[in-house]
Design a protein around this motif. Structure first.
Motif: not given
Ligand code: 1GP
Length: 250
Positions: A135, A150-153, A187
């Motif tokens: 992040g 990244p938090y999306s990965k 997540e």
């Protein structure tokens, strides 16, 4: 052979589920303040005191802070060094860590080579840990020259963590950065926890008991809070955090 502090942490996790560690940044506090924070944290049920920051603190001040904490609490003191200047002979143990997503070899292995003989000389217990900045990453990410995940990965964070485990590291730390606006998302914690078999530490931006409980429920074995310990209602907030994560086993 595992040292006493590592054994203690593993037993605590085995017996109680998620545990809490308090991070004290020697750059931000005087020795008496550090000892006061440690005392309150211990009374609230924290399992150990971590000592470290992302920028510079003088060696003598670090020593004074560690000594003050050691003379006040019974829980172990674990150094959380950002560099070789983060080593003090007065602590019980040290996270012997490598910043797995740094682009600078110094933070992967250089500082460790310089620091290892000191750790041995001081009789500090080294606890091997893979450190992953995710992040925002905060100051630690900038200073450590990390390519933050990244938090999306979440699957990418999990791959970093598994590589750390396969290299023989015994703990993994997902670091969102001290004071991060958003803590590491559940997540991502879940994805990492389900790929690795070693204990998972999560910290950075955890301010509320609900955030701590969400991290623990997603699989964090150890929750670290730093900034919260500096607030006026620190003891209450740490107590609430510890109560919220108590008994959570994933
Ligand atoms: C920083 O993960 C720790 O290294 C703690 O972060 O100060 O945001 O609690 P906070």
């Amino acid at each position: 052979m595992l040292g006493p502090t590592e054994k203690y942490l593993l037993e605590k996790i085995r017996n109680h589920g998620s545990i809490h560690l308090t991070l004290i940044d020697p750059e931000k506090v005087s020795a008496p303040q550090a000892s006061h924070i440690a005392e309150n944290s211990e009374a609230s049920g924290t399992s150990a005191i971590m000592i470290g920051g992302s920028t510079f603190a003088s060696q003598s001040h670090l020593d004074d802070v560690v000594k003050a904490i050691k003379s006040t609490v019974k829980v172990p003191t674990i150094l959380f060094p950002n560099n070789i200047t983060g080593i003090s002979c007065y602590a019980d143990a040290i996270w012997f860590m490598s910043l797995l997503n740094s682009v600078d070899p110094y933070f992967l292995m250089g500082a460790q080579i310089l620091g290892a003989p000191l750790v041995k000389k001081y009789g500090l217990e080294p606890i091997s840990m893979g450190y992953i900045i995710v992040g925002d990453g905060g100051t630690a990410g900038v200073v450590g020259k990390a390519i933050s995940v990244p938090y999306s990965k979440p699957e990418l964070a999990a791959a970093h963590a598994l590589a750390g485990q396969y290299l023989g590291m015994r703990f993994i730390y997902l670091e969102g950065g001290s004071g991060a606006a958003n803590p590491v998302p559940p997540e991502m914690i879940h994805a990492v926890k389900h790929l690795i078999e070693i204990p998972l530490i999560v910290g950075g931006g955890i301010r509320t008991k609900d955030q701590a409980a969400a991290a623990a429920s997603a699989g964090a074995d150890i929750i670290v809070t730093g900034n919260v310990t500096e607030t006026s209602d620190a003891q209450k907030r740490i107590s609430e955090t510890i109560t919220a994560i108590k008994g959570i086993k994933v």
